[in-house]
Write a protein that holds these residues in place. Sequence first.
Motif, PDB file in Angstrom:
ATOM      1  N   HIS A 180     -46.174  40.385 -95.929  1.00 62.53           N
ATOM      2  CA  HIS A 180     -45.569  39.735 -95.166  1.00 62.53           C
ATOM      3  C   HIS A 180     -44.382  38.806 -95.482  1.00 62.53           C
ATOM      4  O   HIS A 180     -43.404  37.998 -94.912  1.00 62.53           O
ATOM      5  CB  HIS A 180     -46.312  38.404 -94.314  1.00 62.53           C
ATOM      6  CG  HIS A 180     -47.800  38.880 -93.893  1.00 62.53           C
ATOM      7  ND1 HIS A 180     -49.218  38.801 -94.421  1.00 62.53           N
ATOM      8  CD2 HIS A 180     -48.093  39.985 -92.893  1.00 62.53           C
ATOM      9  CE1 HIS A 180     -50.037  39.282 -94.176  1.00 62.53           C
ATOM     10  NE2 HIS A 180     -49.348  40.056 -92.969  1.00 62.53           N
TER      11      HIS A 180
ATOM     12  N   TYR B  69     -40.667  39.844 -93.641  1.00 66.42           N
ATOM     13  CA  TYR B  69     -40.354  39.108 -92.355  1.00 66.42           C
ATOM     14  C   TYR B  69     -40.254  37.701 -92.508  1.00 66.42           C
ATOM     15  O   TYR B  69     -39.561  36.995 -91.717  1.00 66.42           O
ATOM     16  CB  TYR B  69     -41.607  39.507 -91.533  1.00 66.42           C
ATOM     17  CG  TYR B  69     -41.751  38.791 -89.919  1.00 66.42           C
ATOM     18  CD1 TYR B  69     -40.534  39.282 -89.328  1.00 66.42           C
ATOM     19  CD2 TYR B  69     -42.481  37.964 -89.719  1.00 66.42           C
ATOM     20  CE1 TYR B  69     -40.495  38.634 -88.033  1.00 66.42           C
ATOM     21  CE2 TYR B  69     -42.551  37.686 -88.184  1.00 66.42           C
ATOM     22  CZ  TYR B  69     -41.447  37.844 -87.470  1.00 66.42           C
ATOM     23  OH  TYR B  69     -41.274  37.056 -86.054  1.00 66.42           O
TER      24      TYR B  69
ATOM     25  N   ILE C 177     -37.118  35.225 -90.960  1.00 66.47           N
ATOM     26  CA  ILE C 177     -36.840  34.029 -90.485  1.00 66.47           C
ATOM     27  C   ILE C 177     -36.272  33.082 -90.880  1.00 66.47           C
ATOM     28  O   ILE C 177     -35.826  32.538 -90.278  1.00 66.47           O
ATOM     29  CB  ILE C 177     -38.366  33.665 -89.964  1.00 66.47           C
ATOM     30  CG1 ILE C 177     -39.565  34.700 -89.240  1.00 66.47           C
ATOM     31  CG2 ILE C 177     -38.747  32.337 -89.591  1.00 66.47           C
ATOM     32  CD1 ILE C 177     -40.763  34.553 -89.277  1.00 66.47           C
TER      33      ILE C 177
ATOM     34  N   LYS D   9     -32.491  33.638 -90.685  1.00 65.46           N
ATOM     35  CA  LYS D   9     -32.333  33.180 -89.176  1.00 65.46           C
ATOM     36  C   LYS D   9     -32.061  31.957 -88.885  1.00 65.46           C
ATOM     37  O   LYS D   9     -30.956  31.415 -88.266  1.00 65.46           O
ATOM     38  CB  LYS D   9     -32.892  34.156 -88.078  1.00 65.46           C
ATOM     39  CG  LYS D   9     -32.842  33.925 -86.709  1.00 65.46           C
ATOM     40  CD  LYS D   9     -33.646  34.898 -85.893  1.00 65.46           C
ATOM     41  CE  LYS D   9     -33.302  34.607 -84.286  1.00 65.46           C
ATOM     42  NZ  LYS D   9     -34.198  35.287 -83.325  1.00 65.46           N
TER      43      LYS D   9
ATOM     44  N   GLU E 151     -47.988  38.222 -86.360  1.00 64.01           N
ATOM     45  CA  GLU E 151     -46.669  37.782 -86.024  1.00 64.01           C
ATOM     46  C   GLU E 151     -45.592  38.898 -86.377  1.00 64.01           C
ATOM     47  O   GLU E 151     -44.762  39.036 -85.709  1.00 64.01           O
ATOM     48  CB  GLU E 151     -46.314  36.479 -86.877  1.00 64.01           C
ATOM     49  CG  GLU E 151     -47.364  35.186 -86.526  1.00 64.01           C
ATOM     50  CD  GLU E 151     -48.810  35.380 -86.768  1.00 64.01           C
ATOM     51  OE1 GLU E 151     -49.464  34.574 -86.440  1.00 64.01           O
ATOM     52  OE2 GLU E 151     -49.146  36.067 -87.589  1.00 64.01           O
ATOM     53  N   MET E 152     -46.107  39.683 -87.286  1.00 61.08           N
ATOM     54  CA  MET E 152     -45.144  40.678 -87.965  1.00 61.08           C
ATOM     55  C   MET E 152     -45.031  41.759 -86.699  1.00 61.08           C
ATOM     56  O   MET E 152     -43.942  42.263 -86.402  1.00 61.08           O
ATOM     57  CB  MET E 152     -45.523  41.264 -89.067  1.00 61.08           C
ATOM     58  CG  MET E 152     -44.961  40.653 -90.259  1.00 61.08           C
ATOM     59  SD  MET E 152     -45.292  41.443 -91.778  1.00 61.08           S
ATOM     60  CE  MET E 152     -45.237  43.387 -91.586  1.00 61.08           C
ATOM     61  N   GLU E 153     -46.079  42.224 -86.260  1.00 65.94           N
ATOM     62  CA  GLU E 153     -46.242  43.386 -85.214  1.00 65.94           C
ATOM     63  C   GLU E 153     -45.682  42.566 -83.858  1.00 65.94           C
ATOM     64  O   GLU E 153     -44.834  43.563 -83.197  1.00 65.94           O
ATOM     65  CB  GLU E 153     -47.520  43.517 -84.824  1.00 65.94           C
ATOM     66  CG  GLU E 153     -48.329  44.153 -85.955  1.00 65.94           C
ATOM     67  CD  GLU E 153     -49.933  44.489 -85.958  1.00 65.94           C
ATOM     68  OE1 GLU E 153     -50.332  44.177 -84.701  1.00 65.94           O
ATOM     69  OE2 GLU E 153     -50.464  44.965 -86.777  1.00 65.94           O
ATOM     70  N   GLN E 154     -45.771  41.451 -83.512  1.00 68.89           N
ATOM     71  CA  GLN E 154     -45.080  40.819 -82.199  1.00 68.89           C
ATOM     72  C   GLN E 154     -43.690  40.381 -82.547  1.00 68.89           C
ATOM     73  O   GLN E 154     -43.346  39.780 -81.454  1.00 68.89           O
ATOM     74  CB  GLN E 154     -46.259  40.135 -81.602  1.00 68.89           C
ATOM     75  CG  GLN E 154     -47.357  40.810 -81.293  1.00 68.89           C
ATOM     76  CD  GLN E 154     -48.522  39.855 -80.909  1.00 68.89           C
ATOM     77  OE1 GLN E 154     -48.528  38.776 -80.827  1.00 68.89           O
ATOM     78  NE2 GLN E 154     -49.881  40.584 -80.829  1.00 68.89           N
ATOM     79  N   GLN E 155     -43.317  40.296 -83.721  1.00 69.04           N
ATOM     80  CA  GLN E 155     -42.201  39.385 -83.850  1.00 69.04           C
ATOM     81  C   GLN E 155     -42.313  38.089 -83.460  1.00 69.04           C
ATOM     82  O   GLN E 155     -41.291  37.662 -82.475  1.00 69.04           O
ATOM     83  CB  GLN E 155     -40.899  40.220 -83.226  1.00 69.04           C
ATOM     84  CG  GLN E 155     -40.516  41.679 -83.613  1.00 69.04           C
ATOM     85  CD  GLN E 155     -40.235  41.544 -85.336  1.00 69.04           C
ATOM     86  OE1 GLN E 155     -39.154  40.833 -85.261  1.00 69.04           O
ATOM     87  NE2 GLN E 155     -40.986  42.032 -86.205  1.00 69.04           N
ATOM     88  N   SER E 156     -43.455  37.413 -83.838  1.00 67.60           N
ATOM     89  CA  SER E 156     -43.576  36.131 -83.203  1.00 67.60           C
ATOM     90  C   SER E 156     -43.888  35.236 -84.432  1.00 67.60           C
ATOM     91  O   SER E 156     -43.606  35.660 -85.737  1.00 67.60           O
ATOM     92  CB  SER E 156     -44.790  35.910 -82.232  1.00 67.60           C
ATOM     93  OG  SER E 156     -45.942  36.715 -82.944  1.00 67.60           O
TER      94      SER E 156
ATOM     95  N   SER F 287     -42.955  33.412 -79.325  1.00 65.90           N
ATOM     96  CA  SER F 287     -41.995  34.547 -79.910  1.00 65.90           C
ATOM     97  C   SER F 287     -40.948  33.586 -80.865  1.00 65.90           C
ATOM     98  O   SER F 287     -40.973  32.595 -80.444  1.00 65.90           O
ATOM     99  CB  SER F 287     -41.249  35.245 -78.733  1.00 65.90           C
ATOM    100  OG  SER F 287     -40.304  34.233 -78.221  1.00 65.90           O
ATOM    101  N   MET F 288     -40.454  34.279 -81.611  1.00 67.13           N
ATOM    102  CA  MET F 288     -39.530  33.605 -82.544  1.00 67.13           C
ATOM    103  C   MET F 288     -38.296  33.073 -81.629  1.00 67.13           C
ATOM    104  O   MET F 288     -37.712  31.848 -82.025  1.00 67.13           O
ATOM    105  CB  MET F 288     -38.789  34.597 -83.400  1.00 67.13           C
ATOM    106  CG  MET F 288     -37.901  33.873 -84.380  1.00 67.13           C
ATOM    107  SD  MET F 288     -38.589  32.820 -85.283  1.00 67.13           S
ATOM    108  CE  MET F 288     -37.530  31.828 -86.197  1.00 67.13           C
TER     109      MET F 288
END
Length: 110
Positions: free
Chosen positions: A26, A29, A33, A36, A75-80, A95-96
């Motif tokens: 993880h 990802y 984050i 960003k 979280e990785m799969e759902q971009q959350s 979500s992010m």
Amino acid sequence: EEYKGAFPFWLAPVQVKVLPVNNEIHGEYAKAIVLKMNKAGYRVELDLRDEKLGYKVRDAQTNKIPYTLVIGDQEMEQQSVTYRAYQSNEQIKVSMDEFMAMVDGEMIRV
């Protein structure tokens, strides 16, 4: 001191601590984050120490970090992200973009 170390989000030296469940799986990802959020002007730290997740969460709470983000498979799969606010045991998955909008609302513009 009025805040006793538990500063409001906009004033905290570290506003968000990002904790990957497994650094190898993880970590990328989690780094994305952090990048960003740093670009958006937030003070964010990534905790890649080789410690148990529970210890890292407890450490973030002890250091009075306003938000702790836990990053795992879902979280990785759902971009959350799954976040936990300081002094709360509730973990909330969003979500992010939703998380960024939420913390943006806590910033004071000078």
